[in-house]
Motif scaffolding. Structure first.
Motif, PDB file in Angstrom:
ATOM      1  N   UNK A 296       0.881  -0.831   0.414  1.00  0.00           N
ATOM      2  CA  UNK A 296       0.554   0.066   0.242  1.00  0.00           C
ATOM      3  C   UNK A 296       0.811   1.282  -0.506  1.00  0.00           C
ATOM      4  N   UNK A 297       2.202   1.262   0.617  1.00  0.00           N
ATOM      5  CA  UNK A 297       2.585   2.539   0.315  1.00  0.00           C
ATOM      6  C   UNK A 297       3.771   2.610  -0.263  1.00  0.00           C
ATOM      7  N   UNK A 298       4.441   1.426  -0.946  1.00  0.00           N
ATOM      8  CA  UNK A 298       5.253   2.265  -2.567  1.00  0.00           C
ATOM      9  C   UNK A 298       3.979   1.706  -3.644  1.00  0.00           C
ATOM     10  N   UNK A 299       2.695   1.732  -3.586  1.00  0.00           N
ATOM     11  CA  UNK A 299       1.941   1.952  -4.382  1.00  0.00           C
ATOM     12  C   UNK A 299       1.334   2.678  -4.365  1.00  0.00           C
ATOM     13  N   UNK A 300       1.232   3.881  -3.486  1.00  0.00           N
ATOM     14  CA  UNK A 300       1.069   5.128  -3.257  1.00  0.00           C
ATOM     15  C   UNK A 300      -0.475   5.889  -3.448  1.00  0.00           C
ATOM     16  N   UNK A 301      -1.583   4.671  -2.619  1.00  0.00           N
ATOM     17  CA  UNK A 301      -2.319   5.232  -3.017  1.00  0.00           C
ATOM     18  C   UNK A 301      -3.176   6.337  -2.359  1.00  0.00           C
ATOM     19  N   UNK A 302      -4.313   6.647  -1.958  1.00  0.00           N
ATOM     20  CA  UNK A 302      -4.781   8.198  -1.200  1.00  0.00           C
ATOM     21  C   UNK A 302      -5.905   7.658  -1.020  1.00  0.00           C
ATOM     22  N   UNK A 303      -6.282   8.643   0.951  1.00  0.00           N
ATOM     23  CA  UNK A 303      -7.549   8.241   0.699  1.00  0.00           C
ATOM     24  C   UNK A 303      -8.629   8.836  -0.804  1.00  0.00           C
ATOM     25  N   UNK A 304      -9.853   8.824  -1.197  1.00  0.00           N
ATOM     26  CA  UNK A 304     -10.292   9.198  -1.934  1.00  0.00           C
ATOM     27  C   UNK A 304     -10.126   8.551  -3.696  1.00  0.00           C
ATOM     28  N   UNK A 305      -9.071   7.774  -3.643  1.00  0.00           N
ATOM     29  CA  UNK A 305      -8.954   6.906  -4.419  1.00  0.00           C
ATOM     30  C   UNK A 305      -9.124   6.082  -4.795  1.00  0.00           C
ATOM     31  N   UNK A 306      -8.964   4.708  -5.767  1.00  0.00           N
ATOM     32  CA  UNK A 306      -9.114   3.234  -6.165  1.00  0.00           C
ATOM     33  C   UNK A 306      -8.668   2.866  -6.524  1.00  0.00           C
ATOM     34  N   UNK A 307      -8.468   1.903  -5.732  1.00  0.00           N
ATOM     35  CA  UNK A 307      -7.370   0.517  -5.756  1.00  0.00           C
ATOM     36  C   UNK A 307      -8.125  -0.566  -6.411  1.00  0.00           C
ATOM     37  N   UNK A 308      -7.262  -1.427  -7.597  1.00  0.00           N
ATOM     38  CA  UNK A 308      -7.609  -2.472  -7.783  1.00  0.00           C
ATOM     39  C   UNK A 308      -6.941  -3.531  -7.078  1.00  0.00           C
ATOM     40  N   UNK A 309      -7.409  -4.445  -6.896  1.00  0.00           N
ATOM     41  CA  UNK A 309      -7.055  -6.274  -6.193  1.00  0.00           C
ATOM     42  C   UNK A 309      -6.667  -6.979  -6.807  1.00  0.00           C
ATOM     43  N   UNK A 310      -6.147  -7.254  -7.495  1.00  0.00           N
ATOM     44  CA  UNK A 310      -6.150  -8.507  -8.878  1.00  0.00           C
ATOM     45  C   UNK A 310      -5.391 -10.550  -8.004  1.00  0.00           C
ATOM     46  N   UNK A 311      -5.986 -10.850  -7.459  1.00  0.00           N
ATOM     47  CA  UNK A 311      -6.207 -12.121  -6.389  1.00  0.00           C
ATOM     48  C   UNK A 311      -6.751 -11.643  -5.175  1.00  0.00           C
ATOM     49  N   UNK A 312      -8.145 -11.128  -4.464  1.00  0.00           N
ATOM     50  CA  UNK A 312      -7.577 -10.584  -3.135  1.00  0.00           C
ATOM     51  C   UNK A 312      -8.400 -11.148  -1.887  1.00  0.00           C
ATOM     52  N   UNK A 313      -9.321 -12.203  -2.459  1.00  0.00           N
ATOM     53  CA  UNK A 313      -9.142 -12.879  -1.492  1.00  0.00           C
ATOM     54  C   UNK A 313      -8.896 -14.366  -0.422  1.00  0.00           C
ATOM     55  N   UNK A 314      -7.373 -14.006  -0.549  1.00  0.00           N
ATOM     56  CA  UNK A 314      -5.902 -14.322   0.179  1.00  0.00           C
ATOM     57  C   UNK A 314      -5.784 -13.783   1.363  1.00  0.00           C
ATOM     58  N   UNK A 315      -4.523 -14.139   2.081  1.00  0.00           N
ATOM     59  CA  UNK A 315      -4.095 -13.176   3.419  1.00  0.00           C
ATOM     60  C   UNK A 315      -3.905 -11.960   2.987  1.00  0.00           C
ATOM     61  N   UNK A 316      -2.800 -11.753   1.945  1.00  0.00           N
ATOM     62  CA  UNK A 316      -2.334 -10.031   2.126  1.00  0.00           C
ATOM     63  C   UNK A 316      -4.006  -9.724   1.788  1.00  0.00           C
ATOM     64  N   UNK A 317      -4.220 -10.140   0.766  1.00  0.00           N
ATOM     65  CA  UNK A 317      -5.416  -9.142  -0.404  1.00  0.00           C
ATOM     66  C   UNK A 317      -6.592  -9.089   1.310  1.00  0.00           C
ATOM     67  N   UNK A 318      -6.556  -9.732   1.856  1.00  0.00           N
ATOM     68  CA  UNK A 318      -6.859  -9.735   3.022  1.00  0.00           C
ATOM     69  C   UNK A 318      -7.134  -8.285   3.872  1.00  0.00           C
ATOM     70  N   UNK A 319      -5.895  -8.256   4.214  1.00  0.00           N
ATOM     71  CA  UNK A 319      -5.325  -6.892   4.934  1.00  0.00           C
ATOM     72  C   UNK A 319      -5.357  -5.550   4.202  1.00  0.00           C
ATOM     73  N   UNK A 320      -5.345  -6.258   2.946  1.00  0.00           N
ATOM     74  CA  UNK A 320      -5.349  -4.853   2.045  1.00  0.00           C
ATOM     75  C   UNK A 320      -6.166  -4.826   2.168  1.00  0.00           C
TER      76      UNK A 320
END
Length: 297
Positions: free
Chosen positions: A130-154
């Motif tokens: 999340x830090x490296x991709x630089x996404x901010x409040x109010x923006x939209x993030x796409x997560x490919x493969x979102x249901x695993x452990x990292x995705x759940x946390x993201x």
């Protein structure tokens, strides 16, 4: 003690449950009687001999980074923890009855060992990408493969920060993604169009390594706004491959805070006996995970 190790690179069948000398806590470390171990994709990538930019593996080798257990040795210079404390954290060769942890935190009240073992690496990875991709409040993030452990946390950490998340996963995990606050859609034919119907994408994360980097760059319009933790071909697309761990103490502190406030929960999908580590690896390798897989000791 018993530990899982491998003497050659290869498939899950190279894993063996063997007898080994017990490790001991050196300065700045603690030893735990392990109760549960998190199974991470990096574990089977190491077992397969993939080149991950880490230190060379000397064979035979143990496996495992994450563990939850009971402190039974405290190294010189360590304060704030005592024998008998229940902790979770990161160490080395945690697929074992005893393991030395280099970073740890007391387990939040109400969390089981089984649940706690699933948090350390995935929360560190989620915070890092999340830090490296630089996404901010109010923006939209796409997560490919979102249901695993990292995705759940993201998904949960991004929601806490005011970021809208679009998550892709299999059909069986669509409701799960929505429960975590994401806009959900399936991968497969037509997935790019389905994502576009859900909204503009400011940044994207590849957590599954399913060959979608070109499409993620297309959706964001900028390869610098895409980060992968799973596709080693990322540099060929101008995409950053995130493989260098950040601060585990910060990750553990964040996990404890979010768990205590009811803002983070990562379910355990399947638990395995330590002797069944090969089965856990085979299952993890197939993907389609919801939450975490753990070994019970």
């Amino acid at each position: 003690m018993k530990r899982v190790s491998f003497a050659e690179f290869g498939g899950p069948e190279v894993l063996r449950l063997t007898d080994a000398d017990e490790p001991h806590a050196g300065p700045g470390h603690v030893r735990v009687a392990v109760r549960a171990v998190g199974v991470n994709p990096v574990d089977w990538r190491i077992r397969e001999g993939q080149k991950l930019g880490a230190h060379p593996i000397e064979l035979p080798s143990g496996l495992g980074l994450d563990a939850a257990g009971v402190v039974d040795e405290v190294g010189e210079g360590v304060t704030g923890v005592a024998v008998g404390d229940h902790v979770f954290g990161e160490g080395a060769d945690t697929y074992a009855e005893f393991a030395v942890l280099s970073h740890w935190a007391r387990m939040p009240e109400g969390l089981t060992f089984e649940e706690a073992a699933g948090y350390p690496s995935v929360v560190e990875t989620a915070l890092r990408v999340l830090r490296e991709v630089g996404v901010r409040a109010g923006q939209t993030l796409l997560v490919s493969g979102a249901s695993g452990g990292v995705g759940s946390a993201v998904l949960q950490i991004a929601r806490e920060r005011g970021v809208t998340v679009i998550g892709t996963a299999g059909a069986a995990n669509q409701d799960y993604l929505r429960e975590l606050g994401a806009l959900a859609t399936t991968y497969g034919d037509g997935w790019v169009a389905r994502v576009r119907r859900l909204g503009h994408v400011d940044a994207a994360l590849d957590l599954a390594g399913s060959g979608v980097l070109a499409e993620l760059v297309e959706l964001t319009g900028d390869a610098r706004k895409v980060v992968s933790i799973a596709d080693l071909s990322a540099p060929e697309h101008g995409v950053r491959f995130s493989g260098v761990a950040g601060s585990m103490p910060d990750a553990l502190a964040t996990a404890v805070d979010l768990i205590a406030r009811g803002r983070l929960h990562i379910p355990v999908t399947t638990s395995y006996a330590l002797a069944d580590a090969a089965t856990a690896h085979a299952d993890s390798r197939t993907g389609h995970t919801r939450g975490r897989r753990v070994l019970l000791v």
